[in-house]
Design an enzyme around this catalytic site. Sequence first.
Site, PDB file in Angstrom:
ATOM      1  N   ASP A  13      42.092  44.996  48.194  1.00 33.04           N
ATOM      2  CA  ASP A  13      41.056  45.319  49.474  1.00 33.04           C
ATOM      3  C   ASP A  13      40.814  43.526  49.954  1.00 33.04           C
ATOM      4  OD1 ASP A  13      40.469  47.619  48.998  1.00 33.04           O
ATOM      5  OD2 ASP A  13      38.779  47.249  47.487  1.00 33.04           O
ATOM      6  N   LYS A  16      45.550  42.879  52.881  1.00 34.53           N
ATOM      7  CA  LYS A  16      47.278  42.860  53.042  1.00 34.53           C
ATOM      8  C   LYS A  16      47.855  43.553  53.985  1.00 34.53           C
ATOM      9  CE  LYS A  16      46.836  44.709  48.911  1.00 34.53           C
ATOM     10  NZ  LYS A  16      45.512  44.587  48.174  1.00 34.53           N
ATOM     11  N   ALA A  39      45.791  53.144  47.639  1.00 39.61           N
ATOM     12  CA  ALA A  39      45.450  51.882  48.575  1.00 39.61           C
ATOM     13  C   ALA A  39      45.313  52.526  49.829  1.00 39.61           C
ATOM     14  CB  ALA A  39      47.155  51.411  48.604  1.00 39.61           C
ATOM     15  N   GLY A  40      44.429  51.571  50.328  1.00 33.89           N
ATOM     16  CA  GLY A  40      44.219  51.855  51.707  1.00 33.89           C
ATOM     17  C   GLY A  40      44.111  50.424  52.888  1.00 33.89           C
ATOM     18  N   HIS A  41      45.375  50.557  53.543  1.00 33.13           N
ATOM     19  CA  HIS A  41      45.611  49.044  54.190  1.00 33.13           C
ATOM     20  C   HIS A  41      45.394  49.469  55.451  1.00 33.13           C
ATOM     21  CE1 HIS A  41      48.881  47.895  51.000  1.00 33.13           C
ATOM     22  NE2 HIS A  41      47.570  47.982  50.145  1.00 33.13           N
ATOM     23  N   ARG A 143      58.700  60.029  30.657  1.00 26.26           N
ATOM     24  CA  ARG A 143      59.805  60.687  31.179  1.00 26.26           C
ATOM     25  C   ARG A 143      59.790  62.105  31.212  1.00 26.26           C
ATOM     26  NH1 ARG A 143      62.142  58.063  25.872  1.00 26.26           N
ATOM     27  NH2 ARG A 143      60.171  58.579  25.402  1.00 26.26           N
ATOM     28  N   GLN A 224      46.910  47.199  45.818  1.00 25.88           N
ATOM     29  CA  GLN A 224      45.830  46.871  45.011  1.00 25.88           C
ATOM     30  C   GLN A 224      45.973  44.940  44.826  1.00 25.88           C
ATOM     31  OE1 GLN A 224      47.995  49.565  43.494  1.00 25.88           O
ATOM     32  NE2 GLN A 224      46.644  50.689  45.037  1.00 25.88           N
ATOM     33  N   THR A 301      38.106  55.300  49.514  1.00 20.53           N
ATOM     34  CA  THR A 301      37.206  56.318  48.989  1.00 20.53           C
ATOM     35  C   THR A 301      35.618  56.243  49.681  1.00 20.53           C
ATOM     36  OG1 THR A 301      36.683  54.651  47.495  1.00 20.53           O
ATOM     37  CG2 THR A 301      38.223  56.223  46.530  1.00 20.53           C
ATOM     38  N   SER A 412      42.584  34.000  58.011  1.00 16.71           N
ATOM     39  CA  SER A 412      42.293  35.054  59.018  1.00 16.71           C
ATOM     40  C   SER A 412      40.531  35.270  59.283  1.00 16.71           C
ATOM     41  CB  SER A 412      42.563  36.526  58.300  1.00 16.71           C
ATOM     42  OG  SER A 412      41.700  37.435  58.889  1.00 16.71           O
ATOM     43  N   GLY A 414      38.747  37.562  61.269  1.00 17.13           N
ATOM     44  CA  GLY A 414      38.399  38.854  61.909  1.00 17.13           C
ATOM     45  C   GLY A 414      39.639  39.864  61.316  1.00 17.13           C
TER      46      GLY A 414
HETATM   47  P1  IMP Z   1      43.320  54.253  40.321  1.00 16.77           P
HETATM   48  O1  IMP Z   1      44.537  53.339  40.594  1.00 16.77           O
HETATM   49  O2  IMP Z   1      42.839  55.016  41.317  1.00 16.77           O
HETATM   50  O3  IMP Z   1      43.414  54.954  39.130  1.00 16.77           O
HETATM   51  O4  IMP Z   1      41.836  53.252  40.249  1.00 16.77           O
HETATM   52  C1  IMP Z   1      41.703  52.369  38.996  1.00 16.77           C
HETATM   53  C2  IMP Z   1      41.026  51.289  39.461  1.00 16.77           C
HETATM   54  O5  IMP Z   1      41.531  50.535  40.466  1.00 16.77           O
HETATM   55  C3  IMP Z   1      39.544  51.648  40.044  1.00 16.77           C
HETATM   56  O6  IMP Z   1      38.689  50.678  39.663  1.00 16.77           O
HETATM   57  C4  IMP Z   1      40.017  51.476  41.543  1.00 16.77           C
HETATM   58  O7  IMP Z   1      38.895  51.210  42.298  1.00 16.77           O
HETATM   59  C5  IMP Z   1      40.813  50.402  41.777  1.00 16.77           C
HETATM   60  N1  IMP Z   1      41.686  50.601  42.863  1.00 16.77           N
HETATM   61  C6  IMP Z   1      42.519  51.377  43.005  1.00 16.77           C
HETATM   62  N2  IMP Z   1      43.357  51.065  43.965  1.00 16.77           N
HETATM   63  C7  IMP Z   1      42.787  50.222  44.882  1.00 16.77           C
HETATM   64  C8  IMP Z   1      42.731  49.356  46.190  1.00 16.77           C
HETATM   65  O8  IMP Z   1      43.717  49.813  46.915  1.00 16.77           O
HETATM   66  N3  IMP Z   1      41.917  48.603  46.333  1.00 16.77           N
HETATM   67  C9  IMP Z   1      40.773  48.198  45.534  1.00 16.77           C
HETATM   68  N4  IMP Z   1      40.720  48.882  44.307  1.00 16.77           N
HETATM   69  C10 IMP Z   1      41.651  49.636  44.062  1.00 16.77           C
END
Ligand code: IMP
Length: 423
Positions: A13, A16, A39-41, A143, A224, A301, A412, A414
């Site tokens: 977060d 990126k 991920a949430g970009h 595998r 991540q 989420t 950055s 904003g």
């Molecule tokens: P998972 O990858 O969904 O299994 O999550 C494992 C851990 O990584 C958890 O604590 C998530 O909140 C964190 N996590 C996974 N993806 C992200 C992301 O894109 N940003 C921030 N935290 C992440």
Amino acid sequence: MAVDLLLGLQWGDEGKGKIVDVFTSKYDIIARFQGGPNAGHTLVFNGQKHVLHTIPSGIFHDNTINIVGNGVVIDPVIFKKELEKLDAQKVPYQKSLVISRKAHIILPTHRLLDAASETSKGKAKIGSTLKGIGPTYMDKTGRNGIRVGDLELADWKLKYRALANKHEALIAFYNVDVQYNLDELEAEFFEAVKTLKSLQFIDSEEYIYQAQQQGKTILAEGAQGSLLDIDFGTYPFVTSSNTTAAGACTGLGIPPSAIGDVFGIFKAYTTRVGSGPFPTELFDEYGETMGRVGNEFGATTGRARRCGWLDLVALKYACQINGVTQLIMMKGDVLSGFDMLKVCTAYKYKGDTITHLPYNIEAENIKPIYSEFKGWQADLTGMSKGEELPQELNDYIAFLEQELNIPITIVSVGPDRKQTIVR
Ligand code: IMP
């Protein structure tokens, strides 16, 4: 041409998506190399916010090829939803989005397994995004996985059935309450696979090799953050892929000798979503202000992110592991109005003062040692030149550059593309 990398240096977060979008005009190809729809970009331009999960952040630029690399795990259902959003905005992705045949597929039962595993852990849960990331990478290393290239084979559904049956047996083994209707999930999944198959599948390592031979510029986009890396993160509270620079080599098939610049992104403070240790976490009004002003809620989420002071010990570690050549500091604007700021420069660890990240950073072992800085009051969000930045912020930046021995070349101020200061 060398391949440049752009990576998060904290627990994800960092922003990126925004910076990849800003950089895209300089690159012919943007390539995601690991992670998946966890991920949430977030990208903001022309007053509109866009959130991408699996699709690389260069997708909104004409003339840029976007590769979903072999190291990525793809959920066809979520992917289809992402494509539908692009359709609604008339983004012509058919030619600009290509997918590695070696990327693994997230099945509906992978998501269910994730939920069963987390539920069975009780209080010790990872705080997963429940997108099936862990189980899919487990099937990859075990595998057993289904890859994008398998979808081109006539009998892939047999392989699917065998794996889904195995997953159902595993879900039952967990013996926890996970409600599901597999018929419904499968109908949605098979429909989404059809959409996925309408895109161009490629042998991405060959594609990238040829692109390099032709002098094309490539940026590898991490997901991540380094502290969530399966090897170097705060295990077991990590994700299931290598989020660090080495992950770009295995996740795209590029040799280490081909790597050029490594852009490391960090926030001017720290956040973490999900469980796990966080030495500089704040439970006071400073942390509350960071969360509120910084809008610190997960893009995937919606969960509130935990907030804390910048941890220079952890940041140094991430720079070291990744070989960062340039730093990008995000969200300095969120700290405007703070009377003072703290930066953790060392840990008190079992009676000693240490400046490296030890094996165990659980709260009972670690006490952060802080340096204090004067805050800045000016609103940064309208600034566009380095000379406009307040002296207190320049002092903060100078301290970080000196400690990390790496230049901070972008600040950055904003979420919008335009709110980016190049120093
Ligand atoms: P998972 O990858 O969904 O299994 O999550 C494992 C851990 O990584 C958890 O604590 C998530 O909140 C964190 N996590 C996974 N993806 C992200 C992301 O894109 N940003 C921030 N935290 C992440």
